[in-house]
Design a protein around this motif. Structure first.
Motif, PDB file in Angstrom:
ATOM      1  N   ARG A   1       2.868   6.297  16.497  1.00 28.35           N
ATOM      2  CA  ARG A   1       2.481   4.979  15.972  1.00 28.35           C
ATOM      3  C   ARG A   1       3.076   4.755  14.582  1.00 28.35           C
ATOM      4  O   ARG A   1       3.566   3.675  14.275  1.00 28.35           O
TER       5      ARG A   1
ATOM      6  N   THR B   1       6.796   3.437  14.011  1.00 29.22           N
ATOM      7  CA  THR B   1       7.209   2.055  14.280  1.00 29.22           C
ATOM      8  C   THR B   1       7.937   1.459  13.080  1.00 29.22           C
ATOM      9  O   THR B   1       7.367   1.384  11.995  1.00 29.22           O
ATOM     10  N   GLY B   2       9.187   1.073  13.287  1.00 29.93           N
ATOM     11  CA  GLY B   2       9.942   0.393  12.229  1.00 29.93           C
ATOM     12  C   GLY B   2      10.807   1.306  11.385  1.00 29.93           C
ATOM     13  O   GLY B   2      11.590   0.828  10.568  1.00 29.93           O
TER      14      GLY B   2
ATOM     15  N   VAL C   1      -4.680  -0.759   9.080  1.00 32.41           N
ATOM     16  CA  VAL C   1      -3.261  -1.078   9.291  1.00 32.41           C
ATOM     17  C   VAL C   1      -2.811  -2.138   8.286  1.00 32.41           C
ATOM     18  O   VAL C   1      -1.774  -2.019   7.639  1.00 32.41           O
ATOM     19  N   ASN C   2      -3.634  -3.163   8.155  1.00 30.51           N
ATOM     20  CA  ASN C   2      -3.351  -4.245   7.223  1.00 30.51           C
ATOM     21  C   ASN C   2      -3.236  -3.719   5.789  1.00 30.51           C
ATOM     22  O   ASN C   2      -2.341  -4.112   5.036  1.00 30.51           O
TER      23      ASN C   2
ATOM     24  N   LEU D   1       2.721  -0.621   1.477  1.00 30.12           N
ATOM     25  CA  LEU D   1       4.113  -0.195   1.650  1.00 30.12           C
ATOM     26  C   LEU D   1       5.077  -1.365   1.429  1.00 30.12           C
ATOM     27  O   LEU D   1       6.158  -1.179   0.857  1.00 30.12           O
ATOM     28  N   VAL D   2       4.666  -2.567   1.876  1.00 24.58           N
ATOM     29  CA  VAL D   2       5.489  -3.755   1.613  1.00 24.58           C
ATOM     30  C   VAL D   2       5.569  -3.979   0.104  1.00 24.58           C
ATOM     31  O   VAL D   2       6.640  -4.190  -0.458  1.00 24.58           O
TER      32      VAL D   2
ATOM     33  N   ASN E   1      -0.028  -1.350   5.491  1.00 24.16           N
ATOM     34  CA  ASN E   1       1.171  -2.203   5.563  1.00 24.16           C
ATOM     35  C   ASN E   1       1.375  -2.940   4.247  1.00 24.16           C
ATOM     36  O   ASN E   1       2.489  -2.998   3.723  1.00 24.16           O
TER      37      ASN E   1
ATOM     38  N   LYS F   1      -5.587   8.689  14.048  1.00 20.68           N
ATOM     39  CA  LYS F   1      -4.388   8.440  14.858  1.00 20.68           C
ATOM     40  C   LYS F   1      -4.361   6.988  15.335  1.00 20.68           C
ATOM     41  O   LYS F   1      -3.292   6.408  15.514  1.00 20.68           O
ATOM     42  N   VAL F   2      -5.534   6.411  15.583  1.00 18.72           N
ATOM     43  CA  VAL F   2      -5.616   4.987  15.896  1.00 18.72           C
ATOM     44  C   VAL F   2      -6.419   4.317  14.779  1.00 18.72           C
ATOM     45  O   VAL F   2      -7.631   4.162  14.882  1.00 18.72           O
ATOM     46  N   PRO F   3      -5.751   3.936  13.710  1.00 18.18           N
ATOM     47  CA  PRO F   3      -6.476   3.310  12.597  1.00 18.18           C
ATOM     48  C   PRO F   3      -6.981   1.933  12.982  1.00 18.18           C
ATOM     49  O   PRO F   3      -6.444   1.300  13.900  1.00 18.18           O
ATOM     50  N   SER F   4      -8.009   1.455  12.295  1.00 18.59           N
ATOM     51  CA  SER F   4      -8.529   0.107  12.536  1.00 18.59           C
ATOM     52  C   SER F   4      -7.493  -0.917  12.088  1.00 18.59           C
ATOM     53  O   SER F   4      -6.582  -0.596  11.319  1.00 18.59           O
ATOM     54  N   GLU F   5      -7.661  -2.175  12.541  1.00 22.46           N
ATOM     55  CA  GLU F   5      -6.753  -3.234  12.095  1.00 22.46           C
ATOM     56  C   GLU F   5      -6.826  -3.411  10.584  1.00 22.46           C
ATOM     57  O   GLU F   5      -5.812  -3.677   9.933  1.00 22.46           O
TER      58      GLU F   5
ATOM     59  N   ASN G   1       7.732  -0.935  -1.542  1.00 23.23           N
ATOM     60  CA  ASN G   1       9.155  -0.849  -1.221  1.00 23.23           C
ATOM     61  C   ASN G   1       9.868  -2.195  -1.296  1.00 23.23           C
ATOM     62  O   ASN G   1      11.033  -2.244  -1.701  1.00 23.23           O
TER      63      ASN G   1
END
Lengths: 379, 379
Positions: A90, A93-94, A60-61, A67-68, A64, A53-57, A71
């Motif tokens: 979380r 977001t977006g 996240v990197n 998906l960038v 992200n 639920k709280v992934p590490s940075e 898409n």
């Protein structure tokens, strides 16, 4: 409409302390390649994008970036939902911006009731949910179980069916009839938290996430994609991959495309002497993850340290012939019993009485709750 | 081009255990209202959107809601950067999609070098940075301090200046010349981590975040907006708000718009007996936060419990006349000394020798580092 069905990426997951980000990047690249080769119109990701639920940075990197790439660079439409491992808040977001480029990321039950239409198909994107969320969404206090909740949700969804379209459900739950990786326990106690496959017959295809083996369910049009990577020793023999689904045919056509693991997960079942013998060779690359099933029964000092010198990435060390210190007190029959029967027997042994109907109900709901918590931890 | 300059929202911040989400929602609504009344073309948010690198789900929900409302409902262009309290990585989620609706959210130095052009103005959106990030961006090992880094960044930015446009820098750092809320300590030791205002003269306006009082800097076109709420007792007397900046005039026109706190932060400097006297009235609403400065010097049993019955939201209890247990060993002169001088004196007392030039340098960089860590905690 032709889409790729994947799920359970669990970005950020570690395998006994080893980061899997490199393997996860590689698996993503293979999914991307398959999506291009198969000329799909969209990629479906059925929940558990993150492992926590709280992934590490770093996680996240990593997600992200995927998906960038998918898409924005590849211009691939994406249909995704949050799973039980994700924080719906979380992950959301977006999302209000994403849909402009056909990236649909649903994190609430309410969102799932408005289908996303692509080509000939209505997609209903239902995130992982708990009964209280259905109660709150429909203001219906009578909803107590996942099954109750699903009945209400499906009733709303089918009312929105366009008869001229095909209908696909993307969801993240435990489907009844499915088999569990390690044992049948969850099937037994999962009762009220599992959705019977029959309940899903209105859909032309159900793209599921939650269980990590595609073999967990053996149905023609209700399928788990499984995870793109092997996340436990019990998955060592699995072939991982994704489904390619074509809704232009009737019934839909479903084909499997495999992913080759960057670093494999290999089980070695040998004695200590065999494993340490410099003349013995094993079908293991130095970068593979190794689960060792030791056949010795005698104690071996420093066994882990020794074995790690030969196999640096040991993720599990078990003994298949442990020394029996006491006479086994459980019979095979007892082990096969489901938890409610085991509890009844135990109660009878202790009190000399049988469980009442109420007591059985209480026990069942406690087991469902415990299974839910166990489920959260495992899938 | 006319914009609203705000910063340091610190969504999710707590004031001595009290959640400020309601106050933060209210302050946002006031900023939204001001933006509409002033007919601005964009809102600038100069960093520290969140209070923590891993904000709570409630905080995520709150900020997401504000940004969706501002950019998607109100269709207001947004120019934002990450601050030292934000995780640049986490905050960056979705930024590739946001710009489609004129929401520019920069989290890297590289992004800041490409200006966002709106109307007659080039905006350079520079997130909070540390020296190592400038070293990595420019592959220049000689960059050791924030000042060094800023020199390199500004050189790149000014090369991209369009002479026909006005130039605005949005940034999050400690500007030299500014005064600190609690003391001058940071000004003294901030040396190499502070950016002299003179260095910023190429810009028509510099919209800063980091310090929470708009009074921290008294310059015509280099301004801190301050936080929209009072975050500490030392800000109790502040008038919070935002700047409205118009770049159509030369020089730019800057006007202040105040925000009325939903619940105020009030200092009460009284004796225990006065504070507990039922006949005494105070200019405090029951929902206000109260910092009590007790004038008594004698010990009072259960003082906090008693006072909380009358003032439920006490955020601080200090004594202005504490009992002197020992003779004060510090003179006023010593307290006024800056940390480097204090250290020199201490070294001389202990060793009988003076600090060498090298030793002074080491001490200065250690103090800068400590100040950076302190700064992270405070601003």
């Amino acid at each position: 409409m032709r889409f790729l069905h994947t799920a359970d990426w669990h970005i950020g997951k570690q395998l006994h302390g080893f980061s899997l980000l490199e393997e996860q990047q590689d698996a993503y690249q293979q999914l991307r390649q398959i999506a291009q080769e198969e000329n799909v119109d969209a990629m479906v990701i059925a929940g558990d994008l993150y492992d926590r639920k709280v992934p590490s940075e770093d996680a996240v990197n990593c997600l992200n970036g995927m998906l960038v790439d998918l898409n924005r660079q590849l211009k691939m439409p994406v249909l995704a939902i949050s799973g039980n491992h994700d924080s719906a808040t979380r992950l959301s977001t977006g999302q209000e911006w994403f849909s402009a480029t056909d990236f649909y990321l649903n994190t609430t039950i309410k969102q799932s009731l408005t289908p996303v239409v692509m080509g000939n198909t209505q997609f209903f994107l239902l995130p992982y949910f708990e009964p209280h969320q259905v109660r709150e969404t429909f203001h219906d206090e009578s909803i107590r179980t996942v099954q109750d909740g699903m009945t209400s949700i499906l009733s709303e969804m089918t009312q929105r069916f366009d008869a001229d379209k095909r209908h696909v459900l993307v969801a993240h739950f435990f489907a009844a009839g499915s088999t569990h990786t390690d044992s049948e326990t969850l099937v037994e106690v999962g009762g009220l938290n599992a959705i019977p496959v029959d309940q899903l017959s209105a859909f032309d295809y159900v793209a599921l996430g939650h269980l990590h083996r595609k073999e967990a369910l053996n149905e023609a049009t209700v399928k788990y994609s499984g995870s793109p990577l092997k996340f436990s020793t019990s998955e060592a023999e699995d072939v991982k991959g994704c489904w390619i689904v074509d809704t232009e045919t009737n019934p839909v056509t479903v084909t499997f495309r495999a992913i080759t693991p960057l670093h494999d997960l290999v089980i070695l079942k040998n004695s200590y002497d065999q494993l340490m013998d410099p003349n013995q060779t094993f079908n293991v690359r130095p970068t593979d993850y190794v689960a060792i099933q030791l056949t010795d029964s005698a104690p071996i000092p420093n066994v882990m340290e020794d074995l790690k010198r030969r196999f640096p990435q040991i993720i599990e060390l078990t003994r298949v012939n442990p020394r029996q210190l006491t006479t086994p007190s459980q019979t095979v029959e007892q082990i096969k019993q489901n938890p409610t029967e085991l509890l009844s027997d135990f109660y009878h042994q202790v009190t000399g009485e049988k469980l009442s109907v109420n007591q059985k109900d209480w026990a069942a709901s406690a087991l469902v709750k415990a299974e839910g918590e166990l489920g959260n931890a495992t899938y």
